[in-house]
Design a protein around this motif. Structure first.
Motif, PDB file in Angstrom:
ATOM      1  N   LEU A 169       0.831  -1.256  -0.037  1.00 54.63           N
ATOM      2  CA  LEU A 169      -0.020   0.072   0.106  1.00 54.63           C
ATOM      3  C   LEU A 169       0.957   1.105   0.014  1.00 54.63           C
ATOM      4  N   SER A 170       1.950   1.043   0.823  1.00 52.43           N
ATOM      5  CA  SER A 170       2.679   2.393   0.711  1.00 52.43           C
ATOM      6  C   SER A 170       3.432   2.613  -0.738  1.00 52.43           C
ATOM      7  N   TYR A 171       3.794   1.526  -1.036  1.00 55.27           N
ATOM      8  CA  TYR A 171       4.369   1.670  -2.519  1.00 55.27           C
ATOM      9  C   TYR A 171       3.493   2.125  -3.577  1.00 55.27           C
ATOM     10  N   TYR A 172       2.084   1.737  -3.537  1.00 58.53           N
ATOM     11  CA  TYR A 172       1.072   1.953  -4.364  1.00 58.53           C
ATOM     12  C   TYR A 172       0.747   3.375  -4.260  1.00 58.53           C
ATOM     13  N   VAL A 173       0.646   3.946  -3.164  1.00 59.10           N
ATOM     14  CA  VAL A 173       0.465   5.360  -2.719  1.00 59.10           C
ATOM     15  C   VAL A 173       1.417   6.142  -3.095  1.00 59.10           C
ATOM     16  N   LYS A 174       2.708   5.760  -2.956  1.00 65.71           N
ATOM     17  CA  LYS A 174       3.913   6.650  -3.181  1.00 65.71           C
ATOM     18  C   LYS A 174       4.061   6.672  -4.617  1.00 65.71           C
ATOM     19  N   GLN A 175       3.766   5.636  -5.369  1.00 66.88           N
ATOM     20  CA  GLN A 175       3.705   5.939  -6.864  1.00 66.88           C
ATOM     21  C   GLN A 175       2.624   6.736  -7.489  1.00 66.88           C
ATOM     22  N   ASP A 176       1.692   6.949  -7.284  1.00 68.76           N
ATOM     23  CA  ASP A 176       0.805   7.745  -7.918  1.00 68.76           C
ATOM     24  C   ASP A 176       0.305   8.798  -7.250  1.00 68.76           C
ATOM     25  N   LEU A 177       0.405   8.895  -5.913  1.00 65.76           N
ATOM     26  CA  LEU A 177      -0.145  10.029  -5.214  1.00 65.76           C
ATOM     27  C   LEU A 177       0.573  11.430  -5.563  1.00 65.76           C
ATOM     28  N   ALA A 178       1.787  10.950  -5.857  1.00 62.15           N
ATOM     29  CA  ALA A 178       2.706  12.130  -6.299  1.00 62.15           C
ATOM     30  C   ALA A 178       2.124  12.937  -7.502  1.00 62.15           C
ATOM     31  N   ASP A 179       1.290  12.259  -8.343  1.00 59.24           N
ATOM     32  CA  ASP A 179       0.800  13.103  -9.446  1.00 59.24           C
ATOM     33  C   ASP A 179      -0.384  14.159  -9.103  1.00 59.24           C
ATOM     34  N   LEU A 180      -1.261  13.762  -8.069  1.00 57.70           N
ATOM     35  CA  LEU A 180      -2.304  14.582  -7.495  1.00 57.70           C
ATOM     36  C   LEU A 180      -1.410  15.658  -6.696  1.00 57.70           C
ATOM     37  N   ILE A 181      -0.201  15.387  -5.905  1.00 54.35           N
ATOM     38  CA  ILE A 181       0.188  16.492  -5.273  1.00 54.35           C
ATOM     39  C   ILE A 181       0.888  17.329  -6.052  1.00 54.35           C
ATOM     40  N   LEU A 182       1.519  17.177  -7.333  1.00 52.34           N
ATOM     41  CA  LEU A 182       2.231  17.849  -8.105  1.00 52.34           C
ATOM     42  C   LEU A 182       1.213  18.682  -8.940  1.00 52.34           C
ATOM     43  N   GLY A 183       0.192  18.054  -9.175  1.00 51.19           N
ATOM     44  CA  GLY A 183      -0.932  18.558 -10.002  1.00 51.19           C
ATOM     45  C   GLY A 183      -1.620  19.724  -9.203  1.00 51.19           C
ATOM     46  N   ALA A 184      -2.089  19.622  -7.893  1.00 52.94           N
ATOM     47  CA  ALA A 184      -2.605  20.537  -6.867  1.00 52.94           C
ATOM     48  C   ALA A 184      -1.630  21.382  -6.703  1.00 52.94           C
ATOM     49  N   ALA A 185      -0.240  21.285  -6.500  1.00 50.95           N
ATOM     50  CA  ALA A 185       0.679  22.299  -6.545  1.00 50.95           C
ATOM     51  C   ALA A 185       0.752  23.269  -7.819  1.00 50.95           C
ATOM     52  N   MET A 186       0.566  22.728  -8.605  1.00 49.18           N
ATOM     53  CA  MET A 186       0.705  23.504 -10.147  1.00 49.18           C
ATOM     54  C   MET A 186      -0.552  24.634 -10.306  1.00 49.18           C
ATOM     55  N   ILE A 187      -1.695  23.782  -9.660  1.00 50.15           N
ATOM     56  CA  ILE A 187      -3.004  24.719  -9.940  1.00 50.15           C
ATOM     57  C   ILE A 187      -3.117  25.671  -8.754  1.00 50.15           C
ATOM     58  N   PHE A 188      -2.274  25.318  -7.835  1.00 50.47           N
ATOM     59  CA  PHE A 188      -2.172  26.379  -6.490  1.00 50.47           C
ATOM     60  C   PHE A 188      -1.167  27.742  -6.963  1.00 50.47           C
ATOM     61  N   MET A 189      -0.094  27.234  -7.554  1.00 55.40           N
ATOM     62  CA  MET A 189       0.767  28.130  -8.069  1.00 55.40           C
ATOM     63  C   MET A 189       0.223  29.021  -9.013  1.00 55.40           C
ATOM     64  N   GLY A 190      -0.318  28.383  -9.971  1.00 56.77           N
ATOM     65  CA  GLY A 190      -0.923  29.051 -11.149  1.00 56.77           C
ATOM     66  C   GLY A 190      -1.972  30.107 -10.725  1.00 56.77           C
ATOM     67  N   GLY A 191      -2.962  29.681  -9.732  1.00 54.98           N
ATOM     68  CA  GLY A 191      -4.040  30.616  -9.136  1.00 54.98           C
ATOM     69  C   GLY A 191      -3.308  31.851  -8.193  1.00 54.98           C
ATOM     70  N   LEU A 213      -1.552  29.925 -17.763  1.00 54.69           N
ATOM     71  CA  LEU A 213      -2.126  28.906 -18.533  1.00 54.69           C
ATOM     72  C   LEU A 213      -1.360  27.645 -18.680  1.00 54.69           C
ATOM     73  N   VAL A 214      -0.242  27.907 -18.647  1.00 55.15           N
ATOM     74  CA  VAL A 214       0.782  26.741 -18.964  1.00 55.15           C
ATOM     75  C   VAL A 214       0.732  26.012 -17.695  1.00 55.15           C
ATOM     76  N   ILE A 215       0.890  26.787 -16.703  1.00 59.32           N
ATOM     77  CA  ILE A 215       1.105  25.921 -15.377  1.00 59.32           C
ATOM     78  C   ILE A 215      -0.229  25.240 -14.887  1.00 59.32           C
ATOM     79  N   LEU A 216      -1.452  26.155 -15.236  1.00 61.40           N
ATOM     80  CA  LEU A 216      -2.871  25.467 -14.832  1.00 61.40           C
ATOM     81  C   LEU A 216      -2.977  24.196 -15.732  1.00 61.40           C
TER      82      LEU A 216
END
Length: 631
Positions: A169-191, A213-216
């Protein structure tokens, strides 16, 4: 070697930190822990949709085809909509689980010891997502049967791991949760950047908006493409695809807009034309999306061809074009192009290589590394925008300094004007009474005794000193030359040098003259000599043991440059700033009028004067005068 500036060093450090994220991605991708990887499994196509686990469990081993781990997912025969897979599980301690790397299809069931242990009913369709199947503590070894179905494609691919549920489960979450974290950080940064843009000048708003627009777009792509999103949102597969496509349609023109804003329209406006073309393609895809939705998605084949195949090829072409162009600008020494090339090279090379692999695999490869290249690329774009902000700030600071200098010059000019008027009005009136007084004192001295003569002589010397000060006042008040003529600089400087050499020798110093012949300027030779007598006397008075004064004169273009350099005491920065001020002098008996007169004489001749000095290292005076040009 020239060291980089503070800003350049900070930029390089930021990019190096961004590039350091790639090993983090490597660690996430290659961290294997201590789980057991299943090397192969059996596969049997199920043409009868109603096959039960009891029936599948008794199929002979010869009817099962072996599939190697990591191999390409086999294509299903015509008329087949489901498949059974058989995996031999090793004995596992603790709370066991099975992690499947990639699952395709719209349904998955798992059986252990003929008992259902996992059912995906109600979960979204799988399109290369990971699946973690928990097993009960008693199911430590045996055969795991998987039933998988789908309409267009189904099956499993990649690796299958068996081990502790918590570690998987740790490996599973670590693999794909980074996508959401990076995406959310990009959206926050763009906003956050978008909010800041409303407080900036209009010229900065457009470039910042393209970057937003690029960041979002990157942020939305990361979130909607992440397999981890399946755990959070059940269903809504079609909605996620639409949002993903909208972000993709926005991303391509935005990158071109930003690139064109920073580097211009390119050779023969090629960048601008590509940007317009991509904008038209995006609107075409958007229109086809709306039409497909209105027709209940009957145009999926055409829409998929346009958005996957055509857009994919365009992405590869545009990325390679921008990479080539940025490298070309970098060769020309453009610092923005250098930053863009560093970030974009990482992003383009990773993205292009993954897209090529995606198409070569029959669109089965799951893109992974592009997101880390995207992080580096976005940071390089932010650095470019930040450099522009810093450049504007530096311009404001420079304008402020120039305004301060202008105010200082204006105040100094006002002071000089007041002193000039005062000198002109008083000097003439004071000089005449002094001359009369001196004459009477001289007559009295001839008729007085020796003791009285000493007092009268001292009185006349002080009157002569007062007369010199008044003469300086008059020269300061009226620096303009009475008679303008062309004279040779060499002859006048030799004359001045000859007068002052004895004085320099008394101070234990020497004067060296290095003057080009045939240097000519326009003005009054008498005032010219007066100005340089003042300058050279100041140098002589600053000399110490083994003092030396070097007078150099040469011509550069239409300017004659005269340098008076000594190795005397030198001056501090605060003292240099006050040179030429009324009544300011470093000498004990100085009046501060000599340099004032010198400044006004040089100014009247259309020249400029500059002082360079360091305490204990001497002083250099540089005078620049317009050269006489004989037409």
């Amino acid at each position: 070697m020239k060291l980089p500036s503070t800003q350049t060093a900070a930029v390089i450090i930021m990019l190096l930190l961004a590039i350091a994220l790639i090993p983090v991605g490597i660690a996430m991708e290659w961290d294997k822990h201590e789980e057991v990887t299943i090397p192969a499994w059996g596969l049997k196509w199920d043409k009868a949709a109603g096959t039960t686990i009891e029936e599948a469990a008794v199929w002979p081993s010869g009817e099962w085809a072996m599939v190697e781990a990591g191999s390409t997912r086999p294509d299903s025969p015509a008329g087949t909509s489901a498949a059974w897979l058989r995996l031999a599980l090793p004995s596992t301690r603790g709370n066991p689980a099975v992690l499947i790397d990639k699952v395709y299809g719209d349904g998955l069931k798992a059986y252990m010891n003929n008992r259902l242990v996992y059912d995906s009913t109600g979960d979204p369709d799988y399109s290369g997502s990971k699946v973690l199947i928990p097993l009960s503590g008693q199911d430590t070894a045996g055969e795991l049967y998987l039933w998988n179905r789908g309409v267009n494609e189904f099956g499993i691919e990649g690796e299958v791991k068996v081990g502790s549920y918590n570690r998987l489960l740790s490996y599973y979450v670590k693999q794909d949760l980074a996508d959401l974290i990076l995406g959310a950080a990009m959206i926050f940064m763009g906003g956050a950047l978008l909010v800041c843009l409303f407080f900036m000048r209009p010229s900065m708003f457009s470039g910042g908006l393209y970057l937003v627009l690029v960041i979002l777009s990157f942020g939305v792509l990361l979130i909607t493409y992440s397999p981890y999103l399946n755990l959070i949102v059940s269903g809504r597969e079609r909605l996620r695809e639409i949002i993903f496509d909208l972000a993709l349609f926005t991303l391509l023109p935005s990158i071109l807009f930003y690139f064109e804003h920073v580097f211009g329209p390119g050779w023969r406006r090629l960048t601008a034309r590509i940007r317009i073309f991509l904008l038209l393609v995006s609107f075409l895809c958007l229109g086809l999306m709306l039409l497909n939705a209105a027709l209940s998605f009957r145009l999926d084949a055409l829409y998929s061809f346009l958005t996957v195949d055509v857009i994919g090829v365009l992405i590869i072409g545009v990325l390679m074009y921008l990479l080539f162009l940025s490298l070309a600008y970098t060769r020309k020494g453009n610092p923005d192009a250098t930053m863009f090339s560093i970030g974009f090279s990482v992003f383009a090379l990773l993205s292009v290589s993954e897209m090529v692999r995606y198409y070569l695999s029959g669109e089965r490869y799951h893109l992974y590394w592009w997101k880390w290249g995207m992080v580096v690329f976005v940071m390089s774009l932010i650095v470019i925008l930040g450099r522009r902000f810093a450049s504007n700030h530096n311009k404001v600071v420079e304008y402020s300094r120039e305004l301060e200098l202008f105010n200082n010059d204006l105040q100094r000019s006002d002071k000089m004007e007041i002193i000039s008027e005062l000198a002109a009005s008083v000097a003439h009136e004071v000089r005449n009474p002094l001359q009369v007084t001196r004459g009477f004192l001289q007559i009295l001295g001839e008729r007085s005794g020796s003791k009285e003569k000493d007092y009268l002589r001292m009185a006349m010397e002080e009157l002569d000193r007062a007369s010199v000060i008044i003469t300086d006042f008059l020269t300061f008040a009226k620096p303009g030359v009475d008679t303008v003529e062309v004279f040779g600089v060499s002859a006048e400087l030799k004359h001045v040098s000859g007068i002052l050499v004895p004085l320099a020798n008394l101070q234990g110093g020497s004067i060296e003259l290095r003057v080009q012949e045939s240097l000519q300027v326009t003005g009054s030779p008498a005032k010219f000599k007066q100005a340089f007598i003042n300058l050279i006397k100041n140098s002589i008075e600053s000399l110490q043991e083994e003092g030396r004064i070097v007078i150099t004169a040469w011509r550069t273009g239409d300017t004659v440059i005269i340098s008076v350099k000594d190795n005397g005491e030198g001056m501090k920065v605060s003292e240099l700033a006050r040179l030429g001020e009324p009544y300011y002098s470093n000498k004990t008996k100085g009046t501060g009028l000599g340099l004032m007169v010198t400044f006004r004489i040089i100014e009247a001749m259309g020249g400029a004067i500059e002082f360079q000095s360091r305490k204990g290292e001497g002083t250099e005076v540089i005078v620049k005068l317009p050269a006489f040009v004989n037409n």
